[in-house]
Design a protein around this motif. Structure first.
Motif, short mmCIF file in Angstrom:
data_model
loop_
_atom_site.label_atom_id
_atom_site.label_comp_id
_atom_site.label_asym_id
_atom_site.label_seq_id
_atom_site.Cartn_x
_atom_site.Cartn_y
_atom_site.Cartn_z
N CYS A 90 0.69 -1.22 0.01
CA CYS A 90 0.16 -0.01 -0.22
C CYS A 90 0.84 1.38 -0.05
O CYS A 90 0.32 2.32 -0.58
CB CYS A 90 -1.03 0.06 1.11
N CYS A 93 0.98 2.25 5.03
CA CYS A 93 0.96 1.86 6.53
C CYS A 93 2.24 1.90 7.23
O CYS A 93 3.21 2.07 6.64
CB CYS A 93 0.56 0.39 6.66
N CYS A 96 5.12 -0.49 5.90
CA CYS A 96 5.76 -0.08 4.49
C CYS A 96 6.78 1.11 4.83
O CYS A 96 7.88 1.01 4.06
CB CYS A 96 4.75 0.54 3.68
N CYS A 103 4.19 -5.05 4.20
CA CYS A 103 3.04 -4.27 4.26
C CYS A 103 1.77 -4.94 4.97
O CYS A 103 1.74 -6.05 4.68
CB CYS A 103 2.57 -3.91 2.69
N GLN A 104 1.03 -4.30 5.60
CA GLN A 104 -0.13 -4.90 6.32
C GLN A 104 -1.07 -5.32 5.69
O GLN A 104 -2.20 -6.15 5.88
CB GLN A 104 -0.52 -3.81 7.49
N HIS A 105 -1.12 -4.45 4.33
CA HIS A 105 -2.29 -4.98 3.42
C HIS A 105 -1.83 -5.74 2.49
O HIS A 105 -2.18 -5.92 1.11
CB HIS A 105 -2.99 -3.80 3.02
#
Length: 344
Positions: A90, A93, A96, A103-105
């Motif tokens: 992303c 976050c 990142c 990345c958390q996503h």
């Protein structure tokens, strides 16, 4: 355009559809080469043990040419030769900020979301890298696996402040990531004592030709069963060990091979492994895991551009993408095989 869809294990199907039109920050890329890696092999065989999806376009190691761009694109232009990330991060976050590969996503192109096995793909320009002048588009598809090796070495280097030049380093596993790590050590890190071990003679011959020492199997046979420090230290020969095989017994033995105060870096993914944890404590070892190559593509492309002869050795086979099943079968055989590349 044609997309090559991995519908389920061992089933790749060609599907026709409209060529997409880029919007905004999207870039339309005409794919030329797609590399097959270990993750792809496991996906094809139905044995991948991480998050993944079916059906989807496979392939996260690729190179191509920009065909068209959206109205907001500023980093690349029509005609540019490009490659791209495996990690779809992303960029916003907290993770990142530390490492975009965490990345958390996170999603993974070609693993959890559509990859590059198609005549054309759309990518946001943030995930693309323009090839430096003089880098062969065939070699450019190696950028992702070389970046994975470079990312691991960058992490290990932080634990080895003096660098690799005077360190004795062992790479376990001579697949493309292991061989890339070795080549980076020799050609970009000035490592004078780099070694590689692999069961495939073709791979150890390649490593020897690059300037690496090949240890005999008995040099790496070890045990930590003794009750004194002498026995714990008996097999400790290396300042740094890079483990790329993903084999439980190899990882467990690597702890024996690292000197006190040394570093074990690993990229192989193992579901379960039994280790002598006391070795980490008694030898005060640093164990570093690493995933992904985002952040190190420039380093990887620099290596590929400066060392085309070495890059050429990393590719052993080319197959038309219509022969994907045969390509996957070839990629499974270590002897005589390095990177298998699909051509479009």
């Amino acid at each position: 355009m044609i997309s090559y869809i991995l519908k389920e294990p061992k089933c790749v199907e060609a599907q026709e559809g409209p060529k997409p039109v880029p919007q905004g920050r999207e870039v339309l890329v005409r794919i030329r080469y797609v590399g097959i890696c270990g993750s792809d092999i496991h996906l094809f065989n139905g044995t991948y043990n991480g998050p993944h999806s079916y059906p989807m376009r496979f392939g996260h190691e690729w190179s191509g040419v920009v065909e068209a761009v959206g109205s907001e694109v500023t980093r690349v232009a029509v005609g540019d030769v490009v490659t791209g990330d495996c990690s779809r991060y992303c960029g916003a976050c907290p993770s990142c900020e530390v490492d975009k590969n965490l990345c958390q996503h996170i999603e993974k192109f070609g693993i959890t979301v559509d990859g590059a096995s198609a005549d054309y793909i759309l990518r946001d320009e943030m995930y693309l890298y323009k090839a430096p002048e003089g880098l062969d588009i065939k070699h450019l598809c190696l950028s992702e696996p070389v970046a994975v090796a470079a990312h691991l070495l960058e992490k290990v280097r932080k634990a080895v402040p003096s660098g690799f030049a005077d360190k004795r380093v062992l790479v376990l596993g001579g697949g493309v990531i292991g061989m890339s790590a070795l080549m980076l050590l020799l050609h970009m890190e000035n490592c004078r004592q780099a070694e590689l071990y692999d069961l495939a003679e073709s791979r150890t011959a390649l490593a020897r030709g690059e300037g690496a020492r090949i240890p005999a199997a008995q040099e790496l046979a070890s045990s930590s069963e003794g009750g004194d420090y002498a026995s714990l230290y008996a097999a400790a020969k290396y300042d740094v060990v890079i483990e790329t095989t993903g084999v439980a017994s190899v990882f467990a033995n690597a702890l024996n091979l690292v000197k006190p105060g040394g570093v074990l870096g690993c990229v192989g993914m193992i579901a379960k492994v039994e280790i002598a944890q006391k070795l980490i404590v008694t030898k005060s070892l640093t164990v570093i895991g690493s995933i992904g190559g985002t952040g190190d593509f420039p380093r990887a492309m620099e290596f590929l551009c400066k060392n085309p002869a070495s890059a050429d050795k990393l590719i052993s086979h080319y197959y038309p993408i219509g022969e994907a099943a045969q390509a996957f079968a070839t990629a499974r055989v270590p002897e005589g095989t390095m990177k298998v590349v699909l051509t479009l």
